[in-house]
Design a protein around this motif. Structure first.
Motif, short mmCIF file in Angstrom:
data_model
loop_
_atom_site.label_atom_id
_atom_site.label_comp_id
_atom_site.label_asym_id
_atom_site.label_seq_id
_atom_site.Cartn_x
_atom_site.Cartn_y
_atom_site.Cartn_z
N ARG A 171 0.67 -1.26 -0.29
CA ARG A 171 0.17 -0.04 0.11
C ARG A 171 0.82 1.35 0.07
N ASN A 172 1.72 0.92 0.95
CA ASN A 172 2.74 2.51 0.74
C ASN A 172 3.50 2.24 -0.44
N TYR A 173 3.57 1.64 -0.82
CA TYR A 173 3.96 1.48 -2.98
C TYR A 173 3.35 2.24 -3.67
N VAL A 174 2.32 2.05 -3.77
CA VAL A 174 1.29 2.28 -4.53
C VAL A 174 1.01 3.21 -3.92
N SER A 175 0.91 4.21 -2.85
CA SER A 175 0.53 5.65 -2.81
C SER A 175 2.10 6.29 -3.09
N GLU A 176 3.45 5.48 -2.86
CA GLU A 176 4.45 6.56 -3.03
C GLU A 176 3.64 6.53 -4.59
N ILE A 177 3.75 5.79 -5.44
CA ILE A 177 3.64 6.48 -7.37
C ILE A 177 2.52 6.77 -7.43
N LEU A 178 1.31 6.48 -6.53
CA LEU A 178 0.27 7.51 -6.96
C LEU A 178 0.93 9.08 -6.91
N GLN A 179 2.00 9.62 -6.48
CA GLN A 179 2.03 11.18 -5.85
C GLN A 179 3.54 11.08 -6.95
N LYS A 180 4.58 9.97 -7.02
CA LYS A 180 4.87 10.40 -8.06
C LYS A 180 4.49 10.68 -9.56
N LEU A 181 3.68 10.09 -9.47
CA LEU A 181 2.80 9.90 -11.25
C LEU A 181 1.43 11.20 -11.02
N ASP A 182 1.50 11.97 -10.24
CA ASP A 182 0.51 12.61 -10.08
C ASP A 182 -1.07 12.06 -10.53
N ALA A 183 -1.34 10.92 -10.20
CA ALA A 183 -2.11 10.07 -11.28
C ALA A 183 -3.22 10.20 -9.72
N LYS A 184 -4.80 10.29 -9.86
CA LYS A 184 -6.00 9.86 -9.74
C LYS A 184 -6.27 8.60 -8.28
N ASN A 185 -5.58 7.38 -9.67
CA ASN A 185 -6.37 6.21 -9.04
C ASN A 185 -4.99 5.48 -9.03
N ARG A 186 -5.76 3.93 -9.68
CA ARG A 186 -4.66 3.16 -10.02
C ARG A 186 -4.34 3.34 -11.30
N ILE A 187 -5.77 3.72 -12.04
CA ILE A 187 -6.06 3.33 -13.14
C ILE A 187 -4.82 4.40 -14.01
N ASP A 188 -5.76 5.85 -13.85
CA ASP A 188 -5.22 6.60 -13.93
C ASP A 188 -3.04 6.86 -13.85
N ALA A 189 -2.85 6.04 -13.15
CA ALA A 189 -1.20 5.97 -12.86
C ALA A 189 -1.15 4.79 -13.95
N ILE A 190 -1.39 3.80 -14.42
CA ILE A 190 -0.80 3.01 -15.69
C ILE A 190 -0.76 3.58 -16.82
N ALA A 191 -2.07 4.18 -17.02
CA ALA A 191 -2.45 5.08 -18.07
C ALA A 191 -0.68 5.86 -18.25
N ILE A 192 -1.13 7.12 -17.02
CA ILE A 192 0.33 7.56 -17.07
C ILE A 192 1.62 6.79 -17.90
N ALA A 193 1.82 5.78 -16.66
CA ALA A 193 3.21 5.12 -17.36
C ALA A 193 2.65 4.75 -18.36
N GLU A 194 1.99 4.03 -18.67
CA GLU A 194 2.06 2.81 -20.17
C GLU A 194 2.14 4.79 -21.11
N LYS A 195 1.38 5.69 -20.82
CA LYS A 195 2.24 6.30 -22.52
C LYS A 195 3.18 7.10 -22.48
N ASN A 196 3.67 7.08 -21.11
CA ASN A 196 5.39 7.27 -21.67
C ASN A 196 6.40 6.26 -21.30
N GLY A 197 5.74 4.73 -21.55
CA GLY A 197 6.97 3.56 -22.69
C GLY A 197 7.25 3.52 -20.57
N TRP A 198 6.97 3.93 -19.47
CA TRP A 198 7.34 3.54 -18.46
C TRP A 198 7.70 2.44 -17.15
N LEU A 199 6.92 1.71 -18.59
CA LEU A 199 7.18 0.43 -17.88
C LEU A 199 7.39 -1.34 -19.04
N VAL A 200 8.40 -0.32 -19.58
CA VAL A 200 8.89 -2.13 -20.55
C VAL A 200 9.70 -2.76 -19.92
#
Length: 200
Positions: A171-200
């Motif tokens: 949960r701490n990791y997830v919270s950190e991910i959302l904060q770093k990506l300035d994401a509203k939720n998990r789905i938003d975080a995945i979309a942001i990371a995929e758009k930038n190619g950060w999940l390769v």
């Protein structure tokens, strides 16, 4: 220079090969329609340069580039892509690629870039360069791993078991991910990371 062209779209692969073959100093010695075949051809034919699409079946162009580097093959790798994603570019640089070019570049620009690479230089499409240098992946490798598991639909408890961590740590990791990506939720975080190619 002897070149292999690896691209899964047959028409584009054929057109690229034909245009490059028209150049006096370039010979396309083979074509591949997937990454696995490209790697086999590189090993068998020992070309000077392999022109690789990123998104191919069986193995991506980046997978092939990493294997070429790990095997110590002398072939220089040039990535040809439609994707201006900084994560792809950073992974390509780590894999030691010599060029990162856009598919819609004029053939003259592509030929000139191949000559630069052949002479030991590097070539990056100007349209990509500025975008890439400015956009570093903010996620650590562990955060990327967790976001990939989220994308696969795993719950915090399932991720905890998979990664041998406590649910609280996840949960701490997830919270950190959302904060770093300035994401509203998990789905938003995945979309942001995929758009930038950060999940390769």
């Amino acid at each position: 220079m002897r070149v292999i062209v690896a691209e899964d779209q047959g028409m584009l692969r054929g057109a690229l090969s034909a245009l490059l073959d028209l150049e006096d100093d370039i010979e396309v010695v083979a074509q591949a329609d997937n990454g696995e075949q490209a790697l086999e051809l590189i090993q068998a034919l020992q070309p000077d340069i392999c022109l690789l699409d990123i998104e191919m079946p069986k193995m991506t162009g980046l997978d092939v580039a990493e294997k070429v580097k790990a095997s110590g093959l002398p072939c220089k790798v040039v990535i040809l892509t439609t994707f201006s994603r900084s994560g792809y570019f950073q992974r390509a640089m780590r894999a030691g690629v010599h060029g990162f070019l856009l598919k819609d570049s004029p053939i003259e620009e592509l030929s000139a870039s191949l000559r630069t690479v052949q002479l030991g230089g590097r070539a990056v499409s100007p349209a990509l360069a500025l975008t890439f240098w400015d956009t570093e992946n903010p996620l650590t490798s562990k955060e990327q791993e967790i976001l990939k598991l989220i994308a696969q639909g795993l719950s915090a408890n399932e991720m905890a078991k998979e990664l041998f961590l406590s649910s609280g740590t996840i949960r701490n990791y997830v919270s950190e991910i959302l904060q770093k990506l300035d994401a509203k939720n998990r789905i938003d975080a995945i979309a942001i990371a995929e758009k930038n190619g950060w999940l390769v």
